[in-house]
Design an enzyme around this catalytic site. Structure first.
Site, PDB file in Angstrom:
ATOM      1  N   PHE A 138      48.502  35.168  28.523  1.00 37.35           N
ATOM      2  CA  PHE A 138      48.176  36.579  28.657  1.00 37.35           C
ATOM      3  C   PHE A 138      47.451  37.008  27.380  1.00 37.35           C
ATOM      4  CE2 PHE A 138      49.816  41.109  29.038  1.00 37.35           C
ATOM      5  CZ  PHE A 138      49.120  41.399  30.194  1.00 37.35           C
ATOM      6  N   ASP A 214      57.024  32.732  27.157  1.00 33.75           N
ATOM      7  CA  ASP A 214      56.974  34.042  27.785  1.00 33.75           C
ATOM      8  C   ASP A 214      57.274  33.841  29.273  1.00 33.75           C
ATOM      9  OD1 ASP A 214      56.331  36.466  28.985  1.00 33.75           O
ATOM     10  OD2 ASP A 214      54.889  36.966  27.416  1.00 33.75           O
ATOM     11  N   TYR A 239      60.176  44.440  34.541  1.00 34.83           N
ATOM     12  CA  TYR A 239      59.620  45.331  35.577  1.00 34.83           C
ATOM     13  C   TYR A 239      58.794  44.598  36.627  1.00 34.83           C
ATOM     14  CZ  TYR A 239      55.659  45.330  32.209  1.00 34.83           C
ATOM     15  OH  TYR A 239      54.663  44.970  31.347  1.00 34.83           O
ATOM     16  N   LYS A 240      58.706  43.276  36.522  1.00 31.17           N
ATOM     17  CA  LYS A 240      57.966  42.515  37.532  1.00 31.17           C
ATOM     18  C   LYS A 240      58.941  42.084  38.628  1.00 31.17           C
ATOM     19  CE  LYS A 240      54.368  41.602  34.244  1.00 31.17           C
ATOM     20  NZ  LYS A 240      53.849  40.804  33.135  1.00 31.17           N
ATOM     21  N   ARG A 389      44.694  38.845  42.981  1.00 37.22           N
ATOM     22  CA  ARG A 389      46.031  38.232  42.899  1.00 37.22           C
ATOM     23  C   ARG A 389      46.901  38.764  44.024  1.00 37.22           C
ATOM     24  NH1 ARG A 389      48.768  38.733  37.062  1.00 37.22           N
ATOM     25  NH2 ARG A 389      48.697  40.907  37.711  1.00 37.22           N
TER      26      ARG A 389
HETATM   27  C1  LIG Z   1      53.366  41.435  31.970  1.00 37.34           C
HETATM   28  C2  LIG Z   1      53.267  40.606  30.751  1.00 37.34           C
HETATM   29  C3  LIG Z   1      53.380  41.181  29.485  1.00 37.34           C
HETATM   30  C4  LIG Z   1      53.540  42.665  29.350  1.00 37.34           C
HETATM   31  O1  LIG Z   1      53.925  43.064  28.089  1.00 37.34           O
HETATM   32  P1  LIG Z   1      54.260  44.586  27.809  1.00 37.34           P
HETATM   33  O2  LIG Z   1      54.740  44.596  26.426  1.00 37.34           O
HETATM   34  O3  LIG Z   1      55.303  44.991  28.808  1.00 37.34           O
HETATM   35  O4  LIG Z   1      53.033  45.389  28.016  1.00 37.34           O
HETATM   36  C5  LIG Z   1      53.307  40.351  28.380  1.00 37.34           C
HETATM   37  N1  LIG Z   1      53.123  39.023  28.521  1.00 37.34           N
HETATM   38  C6  LIG Z   1      53.009  38.442  29.731  1.00 37.34           C
HETATM   39  C7  LIG Z   1      52.823  36.972  29.851  1.00 37.34           C
HETATM   40  C8  LIG Z   1      53.055  39.221  30.883  1.00 37.34           C
HETATM   41  O5  LIG Z   1      52.921  38.654  32.087  1.00 37.34           O
END
Ligand SMILES: *Cc1c(COP(=O)(O)O)cnc(C)c1O
Length: 429
Positions: A138, A214, A239-240, A389
């Site tokens: 990400f 992560d 939140y996912k 996606r």
């Molecule tokens: C969704 C996601 C994030 C989101 O980070 P926030 O701090 O909540 O904005 C970070 N890393 C990965 C790999 C994600 O999929």
């Protein structure tokens, strides 16, 4: 075509009977009813970005508002709020194979990644100044890792991939005696490629480096065992697939043997040994609590429990089995119905290395995405430059949803309904 009901006599596709029969025998079918679904025609394929609202989260929040904030006021800190993030961490721990007091829910994924990457690089033995990641990570994670390396006079190495599959051999090659930390997304956000946690962790360890995963896109859909995989550190979203609500606090895991050795760089009072002594010197508390920084958003924190309850009750093995069934079926439907229209599968074909979303590429992916949302009641998300996606959330996505979504996408492209969206922009995609 303007709404799905206008699809009218559009002929049913091959694959319809299979969808119906698989939904009928789905052992998780009852969970869909645990979620707020206001529009039965809407097909939601974005649970990988923001999970649906669990009905029980609504009553939890009402209690926190009315009874705790409204009535008990500040006394609530001593009646459950102060330890809520530890309690939720312990509740979440089995989902990633962690033990008690190894997980807390705290801050955002971004901030947690910063805390753990910084702590690790700072504590690394002399000569180890490098963080290794890949170009599938990400981008925000890459910004954080790069920032940490710069703060501490180290460097970041980004291993290149083919855009879909994890570059395992090249990562093994890149990790050496200068590597302090390897940090990757377990399931990558774009293609959904999923690493073997143990295999990569072993590669890091054999080179003497620490491993930080992560888990944002895998937690809640893939069995994870940080204990037996010997993972050092992990962060992830709630939140996912955990359905914790927009911006709900993230989690972090620190293997117990590392907890005393690593220091949280954000030295706030929630990580202090005696926060209510208000002394001017920072003295870290022992244990996982030291990775806290400041006051937690209690409303958002409290909402997480409802989503966790469902995932734990359904069982991660049953969830993964359905997820693989759904993505296999989705890939089949893409190949049968969308590839002839210029779509290309942009996710691994092998379910062993695939998370719970499937990406399809198309040269007019963005207008098609808008037409799906505005004209066909299908919500995917779009990732630049050409990916759509399609996320499946096993607790509420049905096989028939996938079948119908593919049918609607087919209808859009065949009828040219997406052409009116060429040139349209949006802030969040
Ligand atoms: C969704 C996601 C994030 C989101 O980070 P926030 O701090 O909540 O904005 C970070 N890393 C990965 C790999 C994600 O999929």
């Amino acid at each position: 075509m303007t709404t799905p009901t206008d699809l009218g006599p559009y002929p049913a596709f091959e694959g319809y009977d299979e969808a119906v029969s698989r939904d009928t025998c789905d052992p998780l079918q009852g969970y869909r009813d645990h979620f707020v679904i206001t529009d039965p025609e809407l097909i939601y394929l974005d649970g990988n970005s923001l999970g649906r609202l669990p009905k029980s989260a609504v009553s939890t929040i009402e209690t926190v508002l009315g009874d705790q904030w409204g009535d008990r006021l500040i006394r609530s800190w001593n009646e459950g709020w102060w330890d809520l993030q530890l309690r939720l961490g312990d509740r979440l721990a089995p989902l990633i194979g962690a033990g008690p007091s190894e997980v807390i829910v705290s801050d955002s994924t971004t901030v947690n990644l910063f805390k753990l990457a910084f702590a690790t690089l700072q504590a690394a033995p002399g000569g180890r100044d490098t963080i290794v990641t890949d170009d599938l990570n990400f981008p925000s994670d890459v910004y954080i890792l790069d920032g940490v390396a710069r703060h501490l006079g180290g460097r970041l190495r980004i291993v290149e991939s083919d855009g879909v599959h994890g570059p395992l051999a090249d990562i093994a090659e890149a990790v050496d005696e200068r590597t302090a930390l390897v940090s990757l997304s377990h399931t990558v956000f774009q293609s959904g490629y999923t690493y073997d946690l143990s295999e990569v962790t072993r590669i890091a360890h054999e080179a003497g480096a620490m491993m930080l995963w992560d888990l944002s896109h895998s937690v809640g859909t893939i069995p994870i065992d940080v204990e037996t995989s010997e993972v050092d550190l992990a962060v992830g979203c709630t939140y996912k697939y955990l359905n914790g609500g927009p911006g709900s606090p993230a989690f972090l895991y620190v293997r117990s043997q590392h907890q005393e050795r690593l220091g949280n760089p954000i030295t706030g009072w929630w990580g202090h040994i005696a926060p209510f002594q208000f002394e001017l010197e920072f003295r870290p508390v022992t244990g996982i609590r030291r990775f806290h920084s400041g006051t937690m958003p209690i409303l958002s924190l409290a909402a997480i429990e409802a989503g966790l309850d469902d995932v734990l009750a359904a069982g991660i093995d049953a969830i993964r089995a359905k997820s693989v069934g759904l993505t296999d079926y989705l890939v089949d439907q893409i190949q049968a119905h969308l590839e002839p229209l210029g779509f290309r599968l942009a996710s691994p074909a092998d379910p062993l290395h695939r998370g719970s979303h499937v990406s399809v590429a198309h040269e007019t992916a963005w207008p098609i995405t808008l037409a799906m949302i505005e004209r066909a009641k299908v919500i995917p998300d779009y990732r630049t430059p050409d990916n759509i996606r399609l996320g499946v959330a096993p607790l509420y996505t049905r096989f028939i949803d996938i079948h119908t979504a593919i049918l609607r996408i087919h209808r859009i492209v065949e009828s040219g309904a997406h052409h009116e969206f060429v040139g349209t922009t949006a802030q969040v995609t």
